[in-house]
Motif scaffolding. Structure first.
Motif, mmCIF file in Angstrom:
data_model
loop_
_atom_site.group_PDB
_atom_site.id
_atom_site.type_symbol
_atom_site.label_atom_id
_atom_site.label_comp_id
_atom_site.label_asym_id
_atom_site.label_seq_id
_atom_site.Cartn_x
_atom_site.Cartn_y
_atom_site.Cartn_z
ATOM 1 N N ALA A 14 1.127 -1.215 0.255
ATOM 2 C CA ALA A 14 -0.298 -0.230 0.405
ATOM 3 C C ALA A 14 0.518 1.123 -0.196
ATOM 4 N N PRO A 15 1.635 1.405 0.697
ATOM 5 C CA PRO A 15 2.712 3.326 0.664
ATOM 6 C C PRO A 15 3.393 3.071 -0.182
ATOM 7 N N ILE A 16 3.658 1.588 -1.454
ATOM 8 C CA ILE A 16 4.293 2.046 -2.577
ATOM 9 C C ILE A 16 3.965 2.690 -3.398
ATOM 10 N N ALA A 17 2.263 2.079 -4.088
ATOM 11 C CA ALA A 17 1.111 2.520 -4.543
ATOM 12 C C ALA A 17 0.739 4.195 -4.551
ATOM 13 N N VAL A 18 1.146 4.059 -3.274
ATOM 14 C CA VAL A 18 1.170 5.805 -2.988
ATOM 15 C C VAL A 18 1.752 6.693 -2.919
ATOM 16 N N LEU A 19 2.767 6.772 -2.668
ATOM 17 C CA LEU A 19 3.767 7.130 -2.729
ATOM 18 C C LEU A 19 4.721 6.890 -5.169
ATOM 19 N N ILE A 20 4.073 6.025 -5.178
ATOM 20 C CA ILE A 20 4.180 7.126 -6.759
ATOM 21 C C ILE A 20 3.011 7.232 -7.568
ATOM 22 N N LYS A 21 1.546 7.010 -6.773
ATOM 23 C CA LYS A 21 0.372 8.713 -7.686
ATOM 24 C C LYS A 21 0.754 8.859 -6.668
#
Length: 52
Positions: A14-21
């Motif tokens: 989850a944190p990686i997806a938010v970081l990318i977005k």
């Protein structure tokens, strides 16, 4: 980035997806806190950020 890949990342990392977005900011901080408390709310938040 492909939306399907972002959704899969939101489910598993989850944190990686938010970081990318959305980059480094308040959304990432909220997501990290939610993931540290319980993973499920962090995953729901990440899905919301990725799909909005």
């Amino acid at each position: 980035m492909n939306k399907v890949i972002l959704i899969l990342l939101a489910i598993f990392l989850a944190p990686i997806a938010v970081l990318i977005k959305s980059g480094v900011g308040k959304d990432l901080l909220i997501n990290i806190i939610l993931c540290l408390l319980f993973y499920f709310p962090g995953m729901i938040h990440a899905l919301w950020v990725v799909t909005k």
